[in-house]
Motif scaffolding. Structure first.
Motif, PDB file in Angstrom:
ATOM      1  N   GLU A  29      -3.562  -4.630   5.513  1.00  0.00           N
ATOM      2  CA  GLU A  29      -3.276  -5.049   4.908  1.00  0.00           C
ATOM      3  C   GLU A  29      -3.567  -5.663   3.336  1.00  0.00           C
ATOM      4  N   LYS A  58      -2.105  -2.042   1.968  1.00  0.00           N
ATOM      5  CA  LYS A  58      -0.127  -2.112   1.806  1.00  0.00           C
ATOM      6  C   LYS A  58      -0.070  -2.799   0.477  1.00  0.00           C
ATOM      7  N   ASN A  59      -0.981  -3.692   0.198  1.00  0.00           N
ATOM      8  CA  ASN A  59      -1.230  -4.510  -0.823  1.00  0.00           C
ATOM      9  C   ASN A  59      -0.939  -4.006  -2.185  1.00  0.00           C
ATOM     10  N   TYR A  72       5.165   0.184   8.109  1.00  0.00           N
ATOM     11  CA  TYR A  72       5.619   0.031   6.137  1.00  0.00           C
ATOM     12  C   TYR A  72       4.965   1.359   5.634  1.00  0.00           C
ATOM     13  N   LYS A  73       5.503   2.277   6.066  1.00  0.00           N
ATOM     14  CA  LYS A  73       4.623   3.446   5.445  1.00  0.00           C
ATOM     15  C   LYS A  73       3.102   3.565   4.729  1.00  0.00           C
ATOM     16  N   LEU A  74       2.378   3.244   5.624  1.00  0.00           N
ATOM     17  CA  LEU A  74       1.079   3.469   5.020  1.00  0.00           C
ATOM     18  C   LEU A  74       0.365   4.148   5.222  1.00  0.00           C
ATOM     19  N   PRO A  75       0.371   5.361   4.521  1.00  0.00           N
ATOM     20  CA  PRO A  75      -0.262   6.850   4.860  1.00  0.00           C
ATOM     21  C   PRO A  75      -1.137   7.235   5.243  1.00  0.00           C
ATOM     22  N   TYR A  84       1.155   0.433  10.764  1.00  0.00           N
ATOM     23  CA  TYR A  84       1.296   0.105   9.622  1.00  0.00           C
ATOM     24  C   TYR A  84       1.884   1.472   8.976  1.00  0.00           C
ATOM     25  N   PHE A  85       1.627   2.625   9.200  1.00  0.00           N
ATOM     26  CA  PHE A  85       2.381   3.787   9.363  1.00  0.00           C
ATOM     27  C   PHE A  85       3.598   3.073   9.408  1.00  0.00           C
ATOM     28  N   ASN A 131       0.337   1.142  -1.252  1.00  0.00           N
ATOM     29  CA  ASN A 131       0.262   1.697   0.101  1.00  0.00           C
ATOM     30  C   ASN A 131      -0.963   2.696  -0.131  1.00  0.00           C
ATOM     31  N   LYS A 132      -2.212   2.686  -0.204  1.00  0.00           N
ATOM     32  CA  LYS A 132      -3.010   3.707   0.007  1.00  0.00           C
ATOM     33  C   LYS A 132      -3.073   4.311   1.000  1.00  0.00           C
ATOM     34  N   ARG A 133      -4.141   5.345   0.833  1.00  0.00           N
ATOM     35  CA  ARG A 133      -4.238   6.139   1.878  1.00  0.00           C
ATOM     36  C   ARG A 133      -5.198   5.684   2.798  1.00  0.00           C
TER      37      ARG A 133
END
Ligand code: NAD
Ligand code: TYD
Length: 335
Positions: free
Chosen positions: A108, A111-112, A167-170, A163-164, A115-117
């Motif tokens: 979370e 994401k906030n 939210y496209k979290l890498p 989350y990927f 969007n950190k790797r």
């Protein structure tokens, strides 16, 4: 590059910090660790004054703290976990809290903060267990965890993937087999048996000793994680294995032989409830796509590990006596 390593005072995390600082002179590391019973700052004694390294004592469930740290980093590598199956059988609450809620909090926050790797360290135990002739686990094996530990790790993997997708979290995930090597807490099979034998005590083999694990020297694991962070495809999972399946009794006898002890030290004890029979990993994806494969053979790794426990007797004696838990107060209280 600035990395936030969670759980860096534990076994694999501390090996990974050493590995990264040695390989990349210009990397910076923040190590966030709650110092549970498994966290030991003595693992990082030699680098505690390195200007590229900073230790923060704290919990991955602490939203404000994690938010402050995540802001400033490029990559988060999540090692923090409750990791011992036997403890999860006795009491699963901390496993759910750290492994599930803690991972959720890190995701979370990642994401906030743009969007950190995010790389998540997981285990082959999420796939359940195998019969003797089953093919090894790979990235498409369905999840079927059987202990509270593996169920909590499976939950965290699902969250990371969600989350990927959502939210496209890498993200990337790695599912690794059993590690062994320096700084491994002497509650797990290999370091427990080495240190018990050094103390002239017996080694407790669960059940018939025919449960099979696939063993990987920890430095090989660190190299695999590094290659995923550098070259891994976002959204993907990589299985990491040692190509070294062995029944527990074979390992027990090998340790006894290498240490010049007698097989009279073996004591068969009551089996672990729900004891997974066999794990094995097909690591051809990471081999073909990222060019990684294990370098250290089991025999060589076991010799190096025994030597390490012999030359670092005070490290594990401090753990067995409980003194290691005073290290933070003694060395960090006025920093
Ligand atoms: P470990 O138990 O030695 O270390 C875990 C570390 O996490 C400790 O330093 C502990 O203090 C810290 N920690 C626990 N709860 C925390 C919290 N709430 N907040 C911050 N820090 C916390 O574990 P390990 O063997 O080094 O395993 C590291 C990771 O690798 C885990 O995620 C584990 O599931 C995975 N893994 C381990 C193995 C293995 O053979 N040991 C194999 C495959 C995967
Ligand atoms: P362990 O090191 O706890 O790792 P995991 O359960 O995550 O695979 O155990 C490895 C194997 O060794 C497992 O089959 C359980 C067995 N074992 C024993 O036989 N005796 C012991 O005292 C311990 C700790 C493990």
């Amino acid at each position: 590059m600035k990395l936030l390593i969670t759980g860096g005072a534990g076994f694999i995390g501390s090996n990974f910090i050493h590995y990264i600082l040695k390989k990349y002179p210009d990397y910076q590391i923040i190590n966030l660790d709650a110092l549970t019973y498994a966290g030991n700052l003595e693992n990082l004694k030699d680098i505690e004054n390195d200007s590229r390294y900073k230790f923060v004592k704290g919990d991955i469930c602490d939203k404000a703290l994690v938010n402050n740290l995540v802001k400033d980093v490029d990559v988060i590598v999540n090692f923090a976990a409750e990791s011992h199956v036997d403890r999860s059988i006795l009491d699963a609450e901390n496993f759910i809290r750290t492994n599930v809620l803690g991972t959720y909090n890190l995701l979370e926050t990642a994401k906030n903060n743009g969007n950190k790797r995010f790389h998540h360290i997981s285990t082959d135990e999420v796939f359940g267990h195998l019969e003797p002739n089953d093919p090894p686990f790979n990235e498409s094996t369905p999840y079927s965890p059987r202990s509270p530990y593996s169920a909590s790790k499976a939950s965290s993997d699902h969250l990371v993937r969600a989350y990927f997708n959502t939210y496209k979290l890498p993200i990337t995930i790695s599912n690794c087999s059993n590690n062994y090597g320096p700084y491994m807490f002497p509650e797990k099979l290999i370091p427990l048996f080495i240190t018990n034998l050094m103390e002239g005590r017996k080694v407790p083999v669960y059940g018939d000793g025919m449960n099979v694990r696939d063993w990987l020297y920890v430095e090989d694991h660190c190299e695999a994680i590094d290659s995923i962070i550098q070259k891994g495809k976002i959204g993907e999972t990589y299985c990491i294995g040692g190509n070294s399946e062995k029944p527990n009794i074979e390992i027990t006898k090998k340790i006894i032989e290498l240490m010049g002890k007698s097989e009279d030290s073996i004591e068969y004890v009551k089996d672990r409830p729900g004891h997974d029979r066999r794990y094995a990993i097909d690591f051809s994806k990471i081999k073909n796509e990222l060019g990684w494969e294990p370098k250290v053979s089991f025999e060589e790794g076991l010799r190096k590990t025994i030597d390490w426990y012999k030359t670092n007797e005070s490290w594990w004696k401090n753990i067995k006596s409980g003194d290691y838990q005073k290290y933070y107060e003694q060395n960090y209280s006025n920093r």
